[in-house]
Design an enzyme around this catalytic site. Structure first.
Site, PDB file in Angstrom:
ATOM      1  N   GLU A  58      -9.709   1.332  -5.964  1.00 29.47           N
ATOM      2  CA  GLU A  58     -10.595   1.594  -4.839  1.00 29.47           C
ATOM      3  C   GLU A  58     -10.311   2.977  -4.260  1.00 29.47           C
ATOM      4  OE1 GLU A  58     -10.823  -1.548  -2.035  1.00 29.47           O
ATOM      5  OE2 GLU A  58     -11.246  -3.060  -3.558  1.00 29.47           O
TER       6      GLU A  58
ATOM      7  N   HIS B 112     -17.034   3.832   0.364  1.00 28.10           N
ATOM      8  CA  HIS B 112     -16.056   3.049  -0.399  1.00 28.10           C
ATOM      9  C   HIS B 112     -16.614   2.902  -1.810  1.00 28.10           C
ATOM     10  CE1 HIS B 112     -13.436  -0.838  -0.622  1.00 28.10           C
ATOM     11  NE2 HIS B 112     -13.626  -0.320  -1.813  1.00 28.10           N
TER      12      HIS B 112
ATOM     13  N   HIS C 239     -14.630  -4.232   7.650  1.00 29.97           N
ATOM     14  CA  HIS C 239     -13.930  -4.000   6.382  1.00 29.97           C
ATOM     15  C   HIS C 239     -14.175  -5.102   5.356  1.00 29.97           C
ATOM     16  CE1 HIS C 239     -11.920  -0.715   8.441  1.00 29.97           C
ATOM     17  NE2 HIS C 239     -11.529  -1.558   9.373  1.00 29.97           N
TER      18      HIS C 239
ATOM     19  N   ARG D 283      -6.972  -7.976  -9.933  1.00 27.61           N
ATOM     20  CA  ARG D 283      -7.665  -9.223 -10.253  1.00 27.61           C
ATOM     21  C   ARG D 283      -9.134  -8.908 -10.493  1.00 27.61           C
ATOM     22  NH1 ARG D 283     -10.476  -9.590  -5.578  1.00 27.61           N
ATOM     23  NH2 ARG D 283      -9.437  -9.021  -3.643  1.00 27.61           N
TER      24      ARG D 283
ATOM     25  N   GLY E 164      -8.513  -7.194   3.136  1.00 28.24           N
ATOM     26  CA  GLY E 164      -9.643  -7.773   3.851  1.00 28.24           C
ATOM     27  C   GLY E 164      -9.826  -7.222   5.246  1.00 28.24           C
ATOM     28  N   GLY E 165      -9.294  -6.018   5.515  1.00 26.23           N
ATOM     29  CA  GLY E 165      -9.470  -5.418   6.829  1.00 26.23           C
ATOM     30  C   GLY E 165      -8.458  -5.870   7.864  1.00 26.23           C
TER      31      GLY E 165
ATOM     32  N   LYS F 182       0.811  -1.220   0.000  1.00 28.59           N
ATOM     33  CA  LYS F 182       0.000   0.000   0.000  1.00 28.59           C
ATOM     34  C   LYS F 182       0.844   1.269   0.000  1.00 28.59           C
ATOM     35  CE  LYS F 182      -4.220  -1.787   2.183  1.00 28.59           C
ATOM     36  NZ  LYS F 182      -3.905  -3.217   2.126  1.00 28.59           N
TER      37      LYS F 182
ATOM     38  N   LYS G 128      -2.650   1.140   9.099  1.00 27.34           N
ATOM     39  CA  LYS G 128      -2.908   0.072   8.127  1.00 27.34           C
ATOM     40  C   LYS G 128      -1.636  -0.687   7.818  1.00 27.34           C
ATOM     41  CE  LYS G 128      -5.567   1.316   4.622  1.00 27.34           C
ATOM     42  NZ  LYS G 128      -6.092   2.102   3.473  1.00 27.34           N
TER      43      LYS G 128
END
Length: 667
Positions: free
Chosen positions: A278, A211, A238, A300, A167-168, A119, A161
């Site tokens: 996103e 989101h 999430h 993906r 996936g949170g 990220k 994060k």
């Protein structure tokens, strides 16, 4: 148009494998499935033209073994590998191994996956490309004191994060400086546990966030387009629950800004294939062109891709195959338009009233509403395995307007019948009926704020019990083809005493067959009488109440050895009831203090008592495990054990009596 490949291997399982097979078959492309021990009789194996066993049930010994999967592709003559989502789909090392073997990876390049894999690096890349990113610290310095200073500079609340997260996992919201150290340590621990990487980044937490993601698609010739946006704000921890397209409140101006940023992001890494950009969006007011920020890219196909397909008329899997084979994008940007609105709800085998505890068990019946697109990887008779994600299906609806599509979703959920395991269908129905969601007033915190009310299950109705009792007792009923009344109607009044389990609760009722052919159920808070009872296969109907209201139910029965499962879908609510055979001894006691039943389907991993043992209230009797979650069985009172109906290692179904005590005598 020529088919891009003759044969492909699908390196996945379940719903997504079945989804890819359907498109490949329509294109005339043969398919090879891979399967583990647990999936030997799975639907994706049955649908594929060929199937190869790749290992044991654990994913580390099967679906994550890239070398074994590649060997299967070579042995079967497959030309390409489709990774689906999850497992190896975003593993650049697997992509390189596939290409080294002379095969085609149906997805992006290894370099593109690496560019977006972490990220912090992805955000730096996007910032350089001119894509807006959330204010925060994305650097290498991981000293706790330094990170705390960065959080102070950013301003609370902040989001910690894990840079390798998804996936949170490894994500913690911190509201005040004094909670930062604990939140940081927790995020780092989870990052190491889940991804082997404790490196974190710090970002400003956006108030009332939504989101919204953009579906992008690129080819190997440098072209890239977007297929508009999806709103995925309905999340729990999430994890997405219900998705829709297009996003509510989207304006042409904001869409142009957001989709342009998404295409810019894709082109910045020479992206080829299906991908999703996103964005975190300020949902505190109307959407703004300057009110969205890059969050991450999923390199993906996404789970929620069907809503994009519904509004664009595009088969994204077909596009994946054509682009992977070197073809150009099938449509240009000006050829893509939005038609109507679509929703997707994720149906899982999990118990919302019990902390969303995953469930396992046999799907004794599975049926859906015909008006919805129902993407599933399981059938009636299949098992929900403890080894994998407990998704049962994705329920997708489309309509000319948001209101129409949402109404169809509510109808589809109400007509979805799953017998044999608990599901989140009721939770999804409550969410689809939520006033704020229906009015387009929502953000990513909606579910957590209203979780208690959304999880309040409808009580077990007397109508459910009555319909179940009629089927469990094999009482003959009228059918559409009947020319005479069933003989039992001539007998006059007769009564049966019923014992049944609803989950761990033992239910007692009396069912009376009246001389006029009606039946009366008593013993609950209020008696209920059903008349004009009719059965047509699984469908039953009757009239009840002062105004002879007609009620309809779908009733499924499955014999489970010494027990009968009767599943009733009535008024949009499914209830599974277990009727023990009186001859088995399981129904001998009506007092629930005399029995301990399995609270869920699972495996007995510990058993600490035997017949004759004296125990105290609250003592641990044993432990059941399902989906890697353990539940302790405790004594309901002081007493002596007179029967134990399980052993360590035994698989037991929810509602089965495991331990009984001596009869409790009233003082």
């Amino acid at each position: 148009m020529m088919k891009p490949f003759n044969k492909i291997l699908i390196a996945n399982r379940g719903e997504i494998a079945c989804r890819v097979i359907r498109t490949a078959r329509a294109m005339g492309v043969q398919t090879v499935a891979v399967y583990s021990d647990a999936d030997a009789r799975a639907q994706h194996v049955a649908l594929a033209d060929e199937a190869v066993h790749i290992g044991a049930s654990a994913v580390s010994e099967s679906y994550l073994k890239g070398d074994v999967i590649i060997a299967a592709a070579l042995a079967t003559g497959a030309q390409a590998i489709h990774p689906g989502y999850g497992f190896l789909s975003e593993n650049p090392g697997f992509v390189e191994a596939v290409e080294k073997a002379g095969l085609v990876f149906i997805g992006p390049s290894a370099s593109a996956i690496r560019a977006m894999g972490l990220k912090d690096a992805a955000k730096a890349l996007m910032q350089t490309a001119g894509v807006p990113v959330v204010p925060g610290y994305h650097g290498e310095n991981q000293d706790p004191a330094f990170l705390a200073e960065q959080a102070d500079a950013i301003g609370y609340p902040v989001l910690i994060k894990a840079r390798a997260g998804g996936g949170g996992k490894g994500m913690r919201k911190v509201d005040q400086p004094d909670a930062f150290a604990a939140g940081l340590a927790s995020a780092q621990r989870e990052g190491v546990s889940a991804f082997g990487d404790g490196h974190v980044l710090i970002e400003k937490f956006i108030t009332s966030p939504r989101h919204i993601e953009v579906q992008v698609f690129g080819d190997k010739h440098g072209s890239a387009v977007h297929l508009f946006e999806r709103d995925c704000s309905l999340q729990r921890r999430h994890q997405k629950v219900i998705e829709e397209a297009p996003a509510p409140g989207m304006t042409p101006e904001v869409r142009e800004a957001m989709t342009s940023a998404a295409v810019t992001a894709a082109k910045a890494i020479n992206y080829a294939g299906a991908g999703t950009i996103e964005f975190i969006v300020d949902g505190s007011g109307p959407l703004r062109p300057d009110g969205f920020w890059f969050m991450e890219m999923n390199t993906r196909l996404q789970v929620e891709h069907p809503v994009t397909e519904a509004i664009t008329g595009v088969d994204l899997v077909e596009w994946q195959l054509r682009v992977a084979a070197g073809g150009p994008l099938p449509r240009a940007q000006d050829e893509l338009t939005i038609s109507g609105h679509a929703f997707e709800a994720r149906l899982y085998a999990e118990d919302p009233s019990n902390g969303f505890l995953p469930a396992t068990g046999t799907l004794h019946h599975l049926s859906f509403h015909d008006a919805a697109r129902n993407d599933t990887g399981v059938r009636s008779g299949d098992d929900i395995s403890p080894w994998y994600d407990p998704m049962i299906a994705k329920i997708i609806t489309h309509g000319a307007t948001r209101e129409e599509a949402l109404g169809r979703l509510r109808t589809a959920l109400a007509q979805t019948h799953v017998a044999g395991t608990v599901t989140n269908a009721g939770f999804l129905a409550s969410l689809a009926a939520h006033e704020g969601f229906n009015a387009c007033h929502f953000d990513t915190g909606l579910i957590e704020r209203d979780l208690e009310s959304l999880c309040n299950a409808e009580p077990l109705s007397e109508a459910h019990i009555a319909f179940a009792a009629l089927v469990a007792l094999d009482i003959p009923l009228d059918t559409p083809a009947a020319t005479t009344r069933p003989g039992w109607r001539l007998w006059g009044e007769a009564r049966s005493e019923l014992l049944m389990f609803f989950g761990a609760d033992l239910i007692e009722r009396s069912l009376t067959i009246n001389g006029d052919g009606s039946i009366t159920l008593s013993g609950g808070e209020a008696s209920v009488t059903l008349s004009d009872i009719l059965r047509d296969g699984d469908l039953m109907s009757a009239r009840t109440g002062a105004h002879s209201a007609r009620i309809v139910a779908r009733v499924i029965r499955a014999d489970l050895g010494a027990r009968r499962l009767v599943s009733v879908l009535c008024d949009g609510v499914t209830r599974d009831l277990i009727f023990p055979d009186a001859r088995s001894g399981q129904a001998a006691r009506a007092d629930t203090s005399n029995a301990v039943v399995a609270p869920m389907t699972g495996v007995v991993i510990q058993l600490l008592v035997q017949v004759g043992d004296a125990v105290k209230e609250g003592d641990t009797l044993g432990v059941i495990e399902a989906m890697k979650m353990e539940t302790t069985l405790r004594a309901p009172r002081d007493g002596t054990i007179i029967s134990v109906a399980c052993t360590v290692g035994a698989a037991v179904e929810g509602g089965l009596v495991l331990v009984t005590f001596e009869e409790q005598v009233a003082e």
